[in-house]
Scaffold this active site. Structure first.
Site, PDB file in Angstrom:
ATOM      1  N   HIS A 147       0.817  -1.210   0.000  1.00 42.48           N
ATOM      2  CA  HIS A 147       0.000   0.000   0.000  1.00 42.48           C
ATOM      3  C   HIS A 147       0.855   1.265   0.000  1.00 42.48           C
ATOM      4  CE1 HIS A 147       0.794  -0.497   4.302  1.00 42.48           C
ATOM      5  NE2 HIS A 147       0.386   0.729   4.516  1.00 42.48           N
ATOM      6  N   ARG A 148       2.089   1.188   0.483  1.00 44.29           N
ATOM      7  CA  ARG A 148       2.958   2.354   0.477  1.00 44.29           C
ATOM      8  C   ARG A 148       3.870   2.376  -0.747  1.00 44.29           C
ATOM      9  NH1 ARG A 148       4.043   5.655   5.581  1.00 44.29           N
ATOM     10  NH2 ARG A 148       3.614   7.069   3.854  1.00 44.29           N
ATOM     11  N   GLU A 184      12.561   3.821   3.910  1.00 43.42           N
ATOM     12  CA  GLU A 184      11.348   4.356   4.524  1.00 43.42           C
ATOM     13  C   GLU A 184      11.423   5.859   4.759  1.00 43.42           C
ATOM     14  OE1 GLU A 184       8.467   2.265   5.845  1.00 43.42           O
ATOM     15  OE2 GLU A 184       9.306   1.037   4.244  1.00 43.42           O
ATOM     16  N   HIS A 259       9.769   2.164  12.928  1.00 37.69           N
ATOM     17  CA  HIS A 259      10.670   3.203  12.419  1.00 37.69           C
ATOM     18  C   HIS A 259      11.447   3.790  13.586  1.00 37.69           C
ATOM     19  CE1 HIS A 259       7.698   3.911   8.882  1.00 37.69           C
ATOM     20  NE2 HIS A 259       8.714   3.176   8.469  1.00 37.69           N
ATOM     21  N   CYS A 378       5.272  11.627  12.644  1.00 34.85           N
ATOM     22  CA  CYS A 378       4.984  10.911  11.394  1.00 34.85           C
ATOM     23  C   CYS A 378       4.339  11.832  10.369  1.00 34.85           C
ATOM     24  CB  CYS A 378       4.039   9.733  11.651  1.00 34.85           C
ATOM     25  SG  CYS A 378       4.815   8.302  12.424  1.00 34.85           S
TER      26      CYS A 378
END
Length: 456
Positions: A147-148, A184, A259, A378
């Site tokens: 999805h990312r 990321e 993360h 985020c």
């Protein structure tokens, strides 16, 4: 450039936080394996309108407090092109219906509003650090989750539209979307310096090495590789003396720290971190001290004060740490920190009362984001820009009172106040989203950046 002119250029560098607008398809799909909050809330009904308004309120409050605040648009969702590439044919309505019947997990993925977490959008090197004096951008490939993985192309177009002046900005392609170069973005990158205008040291945190290295986590995947971080540093022209590569503690990843920005946050010379943030804590700090021109100010929170589970559930370390003109710093935390007794005690007794620049804590309600696994940090991409670089930006990406009012009205016009998994196949939702995004690009004056606009 003369010495005086260079000093003036350095002194006017200001960090701009670019927050991502929450998209109209914001929903709780539980797509992120290893993100405990995302998995816990999967399947619940979401409120896209409230989520977008919460995000805008955070942006506005920081703007009102004097911080430079920018805004980035969401992705085009649902991504019908992705579904068609996976074999679903017919009209838009038929594609959605067939995906809902045959592969509902794919439908949830192509409707994800995860681009709201712009800390994952890209890695940025400011011009003060780059050998060519330009600000460098590399969109994250986000290959660790489908999805990312759908985001980087649009992200690259958005960044190129806003930062379009080639004399000030340089854009690099996302790294190859393979496990060896899993990237990321800024969620695993921290720049440390005496102030934003001073030459900085770049802390790249990785979860694993693709080619050898120490053991990684066993329960949840390590999303960032050292090889990816090293490649980005090379793209941006950084030297070994400007970089520190540190492995995230594998036990922290297995506890849900997917993360580094869930376990550590840096700003200026301050590094606020949990004692389980790094595999080699002492070695990481020593390497930073060796390279930094100004003294490092580490603020260590021990496990005895905050357990890993509490760090993950409250996202204390996923807070924004912001510089003030007097040298003090403000910590912007999610409301969950105030609701947890041990975390709130640490904020009062260790952070605010400790020997460090943190002098103020601001609590923000971002529950719609938190339930999907993203806190205040985020939601923003940090870009240090000189006055000339800010002046070279295109469009209306910097928040103003007028733009804020227009965005509020835009959300109120186009967003639903509830969205559940069963609503994702609604063709009307897809039409509503395209209408909203087309209008948004006009508001932001960034031109055609979405696939449906490019294909028109």
């Amino acid at each position: 450039m003369s010495g005086d002119a260079m000093n003036d250029a350095v002194s006017d560098v200001q960090e701009v936080n670019f927050d991502g607008l929450v998209g109209p398809t914001h929903n709780y799909a539980g797509l992120a394996h290893g993100n405990v909050a995302s998995m816990r809330h999967g399947g619940l009904e979401a409120n896209p309108r409230e989520a977008a308004l919460q995000g805008l309120e955070k942006m506005k409050s920081l703007m009102d407090a004097g911080y430079a605040q920018g805004v980035l648009p969401p992705q085009q969702r649902p991504d019908l092109g992705a579904l068609r590439a996976l074999g679903f044919g017919g009209s838009d309505a038929q594609v959605l219906a067939r995906a809902a019947e045959q592969a509902p997990h794919l439908l949830r993925a192509v409707c994800s509003a995860s681009s709201m977490w712009t800390a994952n959008a890209a890695t940025v090197t400011p011009g003060v650090d780059a050998p060519d004096g330009r600000v460098h951008f590399t969109p994250a490939n986000l290959q660790s989750s489908f999805h990312r993985y759908l985001e980087p192309q649009t992200t690259g177009r958005v960044l190129a539209a806003i930062f379009s002046d080639a004399g000030h900005f340089a854009h690099h392609p996302a790294l190859p979307a393979t496990p060896a170069f899993s990237d990321e973005g800024a969620a695993n990158h921290t720049r440390l310096a005496g102030d934003h205008g001073e030459a900085g040291v770049h802390l790249y945190v990785y979860g694993r090495q693709a080619f050898g290295g120490e053991r990684g986590p066993v329960r949840y995947p390590a999303r960032q590789t050292r090889e990816a971080s090293e490649a980005i540093a090379r793209q941006h022209g950084l030297s070994d003396a400007q970089c520190v590569f540190a492995q995230q503690h594998p036990d922290a990843i297995d506890a849900g720290v997917f993360h580094n920005d869930v376990i550590a946050v840096g700003n200026g010379p301050v590094l606020l971190y949990h004692d389980m943030a790094f595999r080699n804590e002492a070695g990481t700090l020593d390497a930073l001290r060796e390279r930094m021109a100004s003294p490092l100010i580490p603020v260590r929170v021990p496990s005895e004060a905050i357990a890993l589970d509490d760090a993950v559930s409250t996202y204390l370390f996923n807070s924004q740490l912001l510089s003030n003109p007097d040298g003090s710093m403000t910590l912007v935390v999610p409301g969950e920190c105030q609701e947890n007794e041990s975390v709130w005690r640490v904020i009062q007794d260790l952070l605010l009362a400790g020997y460090n620049p943190i002098s103020e804590v601001v609590v923000k309600d971002v529950k719609q984001s938190m339930r999907n696994g993203g806190g205040p940090a985020c939601l923003r991409l940090r870009v240090a820009l000189s006055a000339a670089e800010r002046g070279a930006m295109s469009g209306r990406a910097l928040l103003t009172e007028k733009l804020y009012a227009e965005l509020i009205a835009w959300v109120e016009r186009h967003y639903r106040d509830r969205l559940g998994p069963g609503d994702l196949a609604d063709p009307a939702l897809a039409r509503e989203t395209l209408t909203a995004l087309d209008e948004l690009t006009g508001l932001l004056r960034i031109g055609s950046v979405y696939p449906f606009q490019l294909d028109a």
